[in-house]
Design an enzyme around this catalytic site. Structure first.
Site, PDB file in Angstrom:
ATOM      1  N   TRP A 240       0.839  -1.205   0.000  1.00  0.00           N
ATOM      2  CA  TRP A 240       0.000   0.000   0.000  1.00  0.00           C
ATOM      3  C   TRP A 240       0.871   1.250   0.000  1.00  0.00           C
ATOM      4  CZ3 TRP A 240       0.807   3.322   4.020  1.00  0.00           C
ATOM      5  CH2 TRP A 240       1.313   2.801   5.212  1.00  0.00           C
TER       6      TRP A 240
ATOM      7  N   GLU B  95       8.082   8.746  13.337  1.00  0.00           N
ATOM      8  CA  GLU B  95       8.210   8.097  12.033  1.00  0.00           C
ATOM      9  C   GLU B  95       8.963   8.987  11.045  1.00  0.00           C
ATOM     10  OE1 GLU B  95       7.511   5.088  11.321  1.00  0.00           O
ATOM     11  OE2 GLU B  95       6.012   4.399  12.748  1.00  0.00           O
TER      12      GLU B  95
ATOM     13  N   GLU C 130       9.351   1.874   5.796  1.00  0.00           N
ATOM     14  CA  GLU C 130       9.105   2.735   6.952  1.00  0.00           C
ATOM     15  C   GLU C 130       8.784   4.172   6.538  1.00  0.00           C
ATOM     16  OE1 GLU C 130       9.076   2.415  10.286  1.00  0.00           O
ATOM     17  OE2 GLU C 130       9.369   0.245  10.373  1.00  0.00           O
TER      18      GLU C 130
ATOM     19  N   HIS D 100       5.205   5.527   6.391  1.00  0.00           N
ATOM     20  CA  HIS D 100       4.428   5.761   7.610  1.00  0.00           C
ATOM     21  C   HIS D 100       4.346   7.247   7.954  1.00  0.00           C
ATOM     22  CE1 HIS D 100       5.741   1.436   8.930  1.00  0.00           C
ATOM     23  NE2 HIS D 100       4.938   1.448   7.883  1.00  0.00           N
TER      24      HIS D 100
ATOM     25  N   GLU E 209      10.566  -2.178  17.148  1.00  0.00           N
ATOM     26  CA  GLU E 209       9.526  -2.493  16.149  1.00  0.00           C
ATOM     27  C   GLU E 209       8.284  -3.062  16.833  1.00  0.00           C
ATOM     28  OE1 GLU E 209       9.562  -1.435  13.259  1.00  0.00           O
ATOM     29  OE2 GLU E 209      11.501  -1.596  12.299  1.00  0.00           O
TER      30      GLU E 209
ATOM     31  N   THR F  91       6.508  -0.053  18.528  1.00  0.00           N
ATOM     32  CA  THR F  91       5.743   0.778  17.596  1.00  0.00           C
ATOM     33  C   THR F  91       4.504   0.040  17.087  1.00  0.00           C
ATOM     34  OG1 THR F  91       7.288   0.118  15.833  1.00  0.00           O
ATOM     35  CG2 THR F  91       7.641   2.260  16.846  1.00  0.00           C
TER      36      THR F  91
ATOM     37  N   ASP G  17       2.978  -3.359   9.264  1.00  0.00           N
ATOM     38  CA  ASP G  17       4.361  -3.239   8.798  1.00  0.00           C
ATOM     39  C   ASP G  17       5.331  -3.410   9.955  1.00  0.00           C
ATOM     40  OD1 ASP G  17       3.487  -2.722   6.240  1.00  0.00           O
ATOM     41  OD2 ASP G  17       4.090  -0.612   6.209  1.00  0.00           O
ATOM     42  N   GLU G  18       5.034  -2.745  11.073  1.00  0.00           N
ATOM     43  CA  GLU G  18       5.941  -2.785  12.219  1.00  0.00           C
ATOM     44  C   GLU G  18       6.089  -4.210  12.756  1.00  0.00           C
ATOM     45  OE1 GLU G  18       7.581  -0.274  12.532  1.00  0.00           O
ATOM     46  OE2 GLU G  18       6.439   1.579  12.476  1.00  0.00           O
TER      47      GLU G  18
ATOM     48  N   HIS H  60       8.406  -6.166  10.516  1.00  0.00           N
ATOM     49  CA  HIS H  60       9.791  -5.751  10.746  1.00  0.00           C
ATOM     50  C   HIS H  60      10.313  -6.302  12.076  1.00  0.00           C
ATOM     51  CE1 HIS H  60       8.757  -2.045   8.046  1.00  0.00           C
ATOM     52  NE2 HIS H  60       8.847  -3.174   7.361  1.00  0.00           N
TER      53      HIS H  60
END
Length: 332
Positions: free
Chosen positions: A33, A76, A114, A117, A167, A170, A199-200, A203
């Site tokens: 995305w 971020e 990242e 974000h 990670e 977050t 996503d976090e 990661h």
């Protein structure tokens, strides 16, 4: 062989699998995305109506929520600091191919994910009309100017402990913000924060896997690095945030109080993450440790319970600090 040389050798050993790490834990650019997927389309004839709808939902969100969302955004957007810090880790070479290595590829691809974000959250804040964007931008620039020292030196073992921890932290923060936004009826903001949280978490799994693989080949030194980071406590990336006219770091505790007050990220969460990492890396089952590492393990296994007692006694004031970022008029 010196500790330094062993670490370089381990980094070289892990580097052979960089492409599989990228494939397993990151998403191709064309498939992931992008911020514009989640915001009003400025090319659309309904853009102004869509922005108006976004702003109407934003009015329902309370003061501390906005403080936390601004703090998360600033954190971020300080991404260039984090990338430059990781590029300096022992065993990482910015160049790829001849005379370089694959770690630069991982860091750049991770940075690429990242970077979306802060881009997305910044645009949302701008469209919401609920924050003073110039003050937010001043704080972001200060945070970049002031730099960031996570206390890891150039040690890859300590750096991977730090990123594994951060990670997950977050993820917790963005996921909780997503749940709160949903409770207040802002389903679009909830989706934004939920996707960032996803996503976090990916990661987090990646960096945890790096540490897990190091434990398999250099358990004592990896454990000592882990314990050292837990003793010194993990430095939050936004720990040096300030407002305009303020001193370096003077806004961090006030921002943290807002996060604790609405339950987005608390001292208990910090301890819980530590315990999750202890369990994830199966610290209790490690074998073949040196005497020094064995003593460190004994200390580490007792640490979460000790810190939890302290965390449970912490008290946070009921009244929020009034930040220059967020106008008092929207306090509910």
């Amino acid at each position: 062989m010196s500790t330094h040389n062993v670490r370089l050798e381990v980094m070289h050993f892990l580097e052979k699998n960089i492409d599989s790490f990228v494939d397993d834990y990151l998403i191709p650019v064309e498939k992931i995305w992008q911020p514009s997927d989640l915001l009003p389309n400025s090319e659309s004839e309904t853009f102004l109506e869509d922005v108006k709808e976004l702003r109407e939902y934003a009015k329902e969100l309370p003061y501390d929520f906005w403080v936390v969302l601004v703090g998360d955004t600033i954190t971020e957007e300080a991404l260039p600091t984090y990338e430059s810090w990781l590029m300096d880790v022992e065993g990482v070479n910015q160049k790829e191919g001849e005379s370089g290595n694959g770690w630069a590829k991982w860091i750049r691809h991770w940075t690429g994910e990242e970077n979306r974000h802060g881009d997305l959250l910044n645009k949302y804040l701008y469209l919401s009309g609920r924050v003073n964007m110039r003050e937010v931008e001043i704080t972001t620039q200060y945070l970049l100017n002031d730099g960031f020292d996570p206390g890891t030196d150039r040690d890859p073992y300590k750096n991977f402990v730090f990123t594994s921890f951060q990670e997950l932290a977050t993820y917790i923060s963005h996921n909780r913000v997503a749940k709160l936004a949903k409770q207040y009826g802002d389903h679009k903001l909830s989706k934004i924060c939920r996707l960032i949280a996803g996503d976090e978490m990916r990661h987090h799994h990646a960096y945890s896997e790096f540490v897990d693989r190091i434990f398999k080949v250099d358990p004592s030194e990896m454990l000592l690095a882990f314990v050292d980071m837990m003793k010194r406590k993990i430095t939050m990336p936004a720990n040096l945030i300030r407002e305009s006219g303020g001193k370096m770091g003077d806004a961090f505790e006030l921002f943290s109080d807002s996060a604790q007050r609405i339950g987005v990220y608390t001292a208990v969460d910090y301890v819980d993450i530590m315990q999750k990492l202890i369990d994830r890396w199966q610290i209790a089952n490690l074998t073949g440790l040196t005497d020094e590492a064995e003593k460190s393990r004994e200390y580490l296994m007792k640490l979460p319970a000790r810190m939890l007692r302290v965390a449970e006694r912490m008290s946070i004031g009921k009244d929020p600090h009034i930040f220059k970022w967020v106008q008092p008029a929207i306090i509910k």
